[in-house]
Enzyme design. Structure first.
Site, PDB file in Angstrom:
ATOM      1  N   GLU A 113       5.830 -15.541 -54.879  1.00  0.00           N
ATOM      2  CA  GLU A 113       7.180 -15.679 -54.330  1.00  0.00           C
ATOM      3  C   GLU A 113       8.079 -16.331 -55.366  1.00  0.00           C
ATOM      4  OE1 GLU A 113       6.625 -17.754 -50.603  1.00  0.00           O
ATOM      5  OE2 GLU A 113       6.076 -15.922 -49.570  1.00  0.00           O
ATOM      6  N   HIS A 238      17.881 -18.441 -46.800  1.00  0.00           N
ATOM      7  CA  HIS A 238      16.931 -17.456 -47.324  1.00  0.00           C
ATOM      8  C   HIS A 238      17.737 -16.254 -47.794  1.00  0.00           C
ATOM      9  CE1 HIS A 238      13.572 -14.753 -47.766  1.00  0.00           C
ATOM     10  NE2 HIS A 238      12.735 -15.750 -47.527  1.00  0.00           N
ATOM     11  N   ARG A 284      15.021 -19.880 -54.749  1.00  0.00           N
ATOM     12  CA  ARG A 284      15.775 -19.343 -53.621  1.00  0.00           C
ATOM     13  C   ARG A 284      17.266 -19.666 -53.658  1.00  0.00           C
ATOM     14  NH1 ARG A 284      12.323 -20.281 -48.371  1.00  0.00           N
ATOM     15  NH2 ARG A 284      10.927 -18.737 -49.284  1.00  0.00           N
ATOM     16  N   HIS A 345      17.858 -21.088 -43.208  1.00  0.00           N
ATOM     17  CA  HIS A 345      16.408 -20.909 -43.085  1.00  0.00           C
ATOM     18  C   HIS A 345      15.647 -22.218 -42.947  1.00  0.00           C
ATOM     19  CE1 HIS A 345      12.597 -18.888 -43.705  1.00  0.00           C
ATOM     20  NE2 HIS A 345      12.333 -19.594 -44.785  1.00  0.00           N
ATOM     21  N   ARG A 380      13.670 -26.393 -51.664  1.00  0.00           N
ATOM     22  CA  ARG A 380      12.227 -26.225 -51.445  1.00  0.00           C
ATOM     23  C   ARG A 380      11.697 -24.990 -52.157  1.00  0.00           C
ATOM     24  NH1 ARG A 380       9.162 -23.154 -47.507  1.00  0.00           N
ATOM     25  NH2 ARG A 380      11.102 -22.486 -46.547  1.00  0.00           N
TER      26      ARG A 380
END
Ligand code: FAD
Ligand code: SIN
Length: 528
Positions: A113, A238, A284, A345, A380
């Site tokens: 990811e 997100h 992200r 998110h 995060r």
């Protein structure tokens, strides 16, 4: 009515359940949860759990990736602990019955990811969270020391505020007032140890991947009780949720990009290479901001996530839920690119805890998304959240058991809930639209790209709503909707206050008035 136990757990996601299962080895656990026992953010997790289990990986690399994503605000000791204790946490989940996808017997099928330098995501196809909930709920139900109270919503924490005789040093928590939604009665759940595991705040925003339970109850309750909360300006959006009027911000997992899917503008051009060397697999915050920028620049409503060049059978077997969900909207992801937009998110901040889950209130511990352990900093890293919940809940058990042994038998007399003088919420309709108004204000003015004048505008309007809601709350018999509205209002104001304090841009907090990162003054947590 009073209900007493050795440990009170609020929330039945991965944090609450894994804590309960361990605390039950020492004493009786009451676990309250406001919907049915599986309804939680955990239940919707797709991508998986980031953990070092491959010989090509190392603790050092996972630590570095986490620190890099966190943009200078992660607490290195917390990150080190997360990463090193991660493999043990995952093994424990398997011992409780969680079945992860394997490449062959004994070898995890690892995914990748954004922000990860190697493949390190263990998963259960694209339904990791559901598998975790299934196993943990089953284990908790089978444990005679755990009683689960479904449809029980914590209203407020029991602290000195509720005592007639307030002579105590500091603030202590002795449980919570809890609304039994079926019977419409508020019970006093008493305990020397309360473990807050109420999850996130996504419902503060109009568009979110989070289910309806994510109304920030834990952060709001803890803040009202006097606990420190931190870093709430770092709301994670997100990058990729399905753009469809009926899809309700359905998540398209980042693991799909890790599998090879590529972001493109509507006219089919790739763009992420213009924003970050890791392209579509950048952290992200970078990807969400890049999409936001492309949409604004081009006046378009969505970008595309193209997986059509990938092996069709592989796509179907690795992402069965995403495949089926898109198909239900007449979109075959093996044949057509997926229209996607960002949505709220995850909250990186929360109730401040030390490494053993202790908050600034005696007897109150917290874990999972509601907590701010220092692991995530300003952004995060993908799939570090389930890991954090399991690792830090384990740490918290050790902290709570010690506290419980030292303090058991010292519960004070706490008045029962009184709704004397309140009336039935017939006037509910007058404020029911407030929730939507807050969600829209937060989306429009406190989103991916911020500006001081917009934050102020949102703050002024939400302050008016907050006053209205508080007046209504004082006069009315509590209901689930009213409790949530009150908490959403509190958390929205805390997010705005935190965002206004930070006069720089960092990680997830990007503000036009202060576009640069200022390590000299702002490399620190925002504590309220
Ligand atoms: P939750 O799982 O949200 O549980 C909170 C619990 O508290 C719920 O049972 C809720 O009903 C209960 N509750 C709330 N308020 C009250 C109250 N007042 N009284 C009683 N009960 C209450 N993270 C990853 O690491 N990997 C992923 O792949 C991943 N994918 C995700 C996909 C989606 C769609 C979403 C929404 C999140 C994802 N995340 C992922 C984030 C991760 O799922 C959450 O951060 C994590 O599950 C939080 O766990 P938790 O136990 O802290 O809270
Ligand atoms: C995802 O599957 O993209 C979500 C992962 C996460 O939130 O960590």
């Amino acid at each position: 009515m009073e209900i007493e136990s050795d440990f009170l757990v609020i929330g039945s996601g991965i944090a609450g359940l894994s804590f309960a299962l361990k605390a039950a080895r020492f004493g009786r656990v009451n676990l309250v949860t406001k919907k049915d026992n599986t309804e939680s953010n955990t239940n919707y997790a797709q991508g998986g759990i980031a953990v070092v289990v491959s010989p090509e990986d190392s603790f050092q690399r996972h630590v570095e990736d986490t620190l890099e994503a966190g943009a200078g605000l992660c607490h290195p000791d917390a990150v080190e602990m997360l990463v090193r204790e991660g493999p043990c946490g995952v093994r424990e989940l398997m011992d409780w019955g969680v079945r992860f996808s394997l490449r062959k017997a004994g070898v995890f099928d690892l995914g990748r990811e954004g922000g990860h330098s190697v493949k390190r995501i263990v998963h259960a196809a694209d339904l990791t969270g559901r598998e975790v909930e299934r196993a943990l709920v089953a284990a908790a139900k089978a444990n005679p020391n755990i009683t689960i109270f479904e449809n029980h919503q914590a209203v407020d924490l029991l602290t000195e505020h509720h005592l007639k005789d307030k002579k105590q040093d500091g603030i202590h928590c002795w449980g919570a007032y809890v609304l039994d939604e079926g019977r419409e009665v508020v019970f006093t759940f008493k305990s020397m140890v309360t473990f807050l595991a109420t999850g996130g705040v996504g419902q503060v925003y109009l568009h979110t991947t989070n289910p309806g339970i994510a109304t920030g109850d834990g952060i709001a309750m803890a803040y009202r009780a006097g606990a420190s909360v931190a870093n709430l300006e770092f709301t994670q959006f997100h990058p990729t949720t399905l753009y469809h009027p009926d899809a309700n911000s359905f998540l398209i997992s980042e693991r799909l990009r890790g599998y090879g899917a590529v972001l493109k503008t509507k006219d089919g051009r790739t763009f992420m290479e213009n924003y970050h060397p890791q392209g579509c697999l950048a952290p992200r915050d970078v990807v969400a901001r890049a999409i936001d920028n492309e949409l604004k620049k081009r006046g378009e409503d969505y970008v595309l996530l193209d997986a059509t060049h990938l092996d069709k059978e592989g796509l179907r077997s690795h992402f069965p839920t995403i495949y089926q969900k898109c198909l239900s909207y007449n979109l075959d992801v093996t044949e057509e690119p997926i229209p996607v937009v960002p949505a709220a998110h995850y909250i990186c901040g929360g109730v401040v805890t030390d490494l053993d889950g202790r908050t600034s209130i005696e007897g109150l511990f917290a874990g999972g998304e509601v907590a701010c352990t220092g692991v995530h900093g300003a952004n995060r890293l993908a799939s570090n959240s389930l890991l954090e919940a399991v690792v830090f809940s384990d740490r918290a058990v050790k902290g709570t058991v010690k506290y419980w042994k030292e303090h058991k038998g010292k519960l004070p007399l706490i008045p029962t809930w009184s709704d004397e003088g309140t009336f039935d919420p017939e006037e509910w309709v007058l404020i029911s639209h407030d929730k939507q108004e807050i969600q829209r204000l937060m989306w429009d003015y406190v989103g991916i790209v911020r500006a001081t004048h917009r934050l102020k505008r949102a703050q002024e309007r939400i302050q008016l709503i907050a006053k209205e809601v508080e007046d209504f709350y004082r006069k009315t018999r509590v209901t689930e909707g009213l409790i949530e509205l009150r908490n959403i209002t509190t958390v929205a104001l805390l997010i705005i206050e935190s965002a206004m304090r930070r006069k720089e841009s960092r990680g997830l907090h990007y503000i036009l008035d202060y576009p640069n990162t200022d390590d000299k003054y702002w490399k620190k947590d925002t504590i309220l």
